[in-house]
Design an enzyme around this catalytic site. Structure first.
Site, PDB file in Angstrom:
ATOM      1  N   HIS A 105      20.886  47.133  73.678  1.00 45.82           N
ATOM      2  CA  HIS A 105      19.507  46.861  73.269  1.00 45.82           C
ATOM      3  C   HIS A 105      19.289  45.374  73.009  1.00 45.82           C
ATOM      4  CE1 HIS A 105      15.753  47.428  70.881  1.00 45.82           C
ATOM      5  NE2 HIS A 105      16.268  46.470  70.140  1.00 45.82           N
ATOM      6  N   GLU A 106      20.212  44.764  72.282  1.00 44.30           N
ATOM      7  CA  GLU A 106      20.051  43.343  71.933  1.00 44.30           C
ATOM      8  C   GLU A 106      20.187  42.452  73.170  1.00 44.30           C
ATOM      9  OE1 GLU A 106      18.914  42.444  69.135  1.00 44.30           O
ATOM     10  OE2 GLU A 106      19.094  44.415  68.190  1.00 44.30           O
ATOM     11  N   GLU A 135      10.570  45.958  71.682  1.00 43.71           N
ATOM     12  CA  GLU A 135      11.594  46.887  71.216  1.00 43.71           C
ATOM     13  C   GLU A 135      11.757  48.058  72.182  1.00 43.71           C
ATOM     14  OE1 GLU A 135      13.728  46.654  68.578  1.00 43.71           O
ATOM     15  OE2 GLU A 135      12.949  44.605  68.547  1.00 43.71           O
ATOM     16  N   HIS A 191      16.986  42.384  75.055  1.00 43.57           N
ATOM     17  CA  HIS A 191      16.000  41.397  74.585  1.00 43.57           C
ATOM     18  C   HIS A 191      16.184  40.063  75.313  1.00 43.57           C
ATOM     19  CE1 HIS A 191      13.866  43.442  71.413  1.00 43.57           C
ATOM     20  NE2 HIS A 191      14.963  43.733  70.729  1.00 43.57           N
TER      21      HIS A 191
END
Length: 266
Positions: free
Chosen positions: A128-129, A191, A132
Site C-alpha cells: 500500500h505504501e 488511499e 502511494h
C-alpha cells in the site's frame, strides 16, 4: 493593478494545470507540478531526519523479517528494480504504521508488527505504501496545495479590489470548501488507489491478498473504533476500505495463485 494580478494568477494556475496533466497507474487524471528529482530529494531529506529523531530497531530477526517482505515487493516494480536501491528501516516505535517516500525509502514501525499478524498482512501495508509512491500521491498533494494557494490568492485580491463586504468570512469559507471539497476527497481517493496498487503488488510477490482484509479488520479493532466521520477523514472508513478490497480481490487472487515460489519471510 489588482485586476491584472488576479487575471495573471488565474492564468498561471490554468497554465500549470494544463502543462502538468498526467495519468495515475489506475487511469485517474492527475496534475503533477514537481519533478521526480525534486521529490526524491525531499524524501531523502525527510527520511534522514526521521532516522535522527526516532530510534531504529536493532533486533536482527525483526529487521530481516521486514527486509524480506520489502524485497519481494520491490522486485515487482519492474525488470530493473533492485532491493539494493531501496533503503528499508524498522523504527522502534509503538506507532501502528509504515510509509514509503520518493527516493526509494521505506519505514516500518515496530508497533505495526503487533497488529499485522503475519508476513502477508505486513506485505499489504508495505505494498500500500509503495503504491502511494508509484502513483506519485506526494507530488499530487504538493501540486494541489500549490494550486489552491494560487486560487486563494486570486480570490483574495478580487475581493479586496472590489471592496466586497465580509471578505474575511468568504476567504475562510473558501479554505474550508477547499478542504472538504478537494483535499480530503483527494486523500481518500489516494488511499483507495494505493490499496488497489498494493493488492496487486503483494499478489505478484506471492503474498496472500486475502490477508489485506484481515489486516484492516485488525487495524479497526486496534483503533477501538475511535475514527472521525468518513467525510472529514483523509482515510476511507474501514468498512469502505474492506469493500473496495473485496471488489478487487478476484484479479489479485488469480495473480497470487499463479505464483509458484511463495515468500517465506517467517
Amino acid at each position: 493593478m489588482r485586476k491584472k494580478l488576479t487575471t495573471a494568477l488565474i492564468a498561471l494556475s490554468a497554465a500549470m494545470m494544463l502543462s502538468a496533466c498526467t495519468t495515475s497507474p489506475t487511469g485517474r487524471s492527475q496534475v503533477l507540478l514537481y519533478s521526480d528529482a525534486q521529490l526524491a530529494q525531499s524524501g531523502a531529506q525527510a527520511f534522514a531526519g526521521m532516522k535522527q529523531e526516532i530510534p531504529i530497531s536493532s533486533t536482527a530477526v525483526t529487521n530481516n523479517f521486514v527486509q524480506c517482505i520489502a524485497n519481494n515487493i520491490i522486485q515487482q516494480l519492474g525488470p530493473s528494480a533492485s532491493p539494493d536501491d531501496w533503503e528499508v528501516v524498522v523504527f522502534d516505535s509503538d506507532q501502528v504504521n509504515a510509509f514509503a517516500l520518493p527516493g526509494k525509502k521505506i519505514g516500518v514501525y515496530t508497533g505495526l508488527l503487533k497488529v499485522a499478524q503475519n508476513q502477508d498482512q505486513v506485505a499489504a501495508v508495505i505494498g500500500h505504501e509503495v503504491g502511494h509512491v508509484l502513483a506519485q500521491h506526494g507530488n499530487e498533494r504538493m501540486s494541489q496545495s500549490t494550486l489552491i494557494g494560487i486560487s486563494q490568492e486570486a480570490v483574495s485580491v478580487a475581493l479586496q479590489s472590489n471592496n466586497v463586504a465580509q471578505s474575511g468570512a468568504i476567504m475562510s469559507a473558501f479554505g474550508l470548501g477547499a478542504q472538504l471539497g478537494v483535499t480530503l476527497p483527494f486523500s481518500r481517493a489516494h488511499e483507495t488507489e494505493a490499496d488497489i496498487i498494493g493488492l496487486d503488488l503483494m499478489a505478484r510477490a506471492g503474498f496472500d491478498p486475502r490477508q489485506s482484509i484481515n489486516l484492516w479488520q485488525n487495524m479497526n479493532k486496534a483503533s477501538g473504533g475511535n475514527r472521525p466521520l468518513e467525510m472529514l477523514s483523509t482515510h476511507p472508513a474501514p468498512d469502505t476500505r474492506i469493500a473496495n478490497l473485496r471488489a478487487n480481490m478476484g484479479p489479485a487472487l488469480t495473480t497470487y495463485n499463479a505464483v509458484l515460489n511463495k515468500p517465506k519471510c517467517e
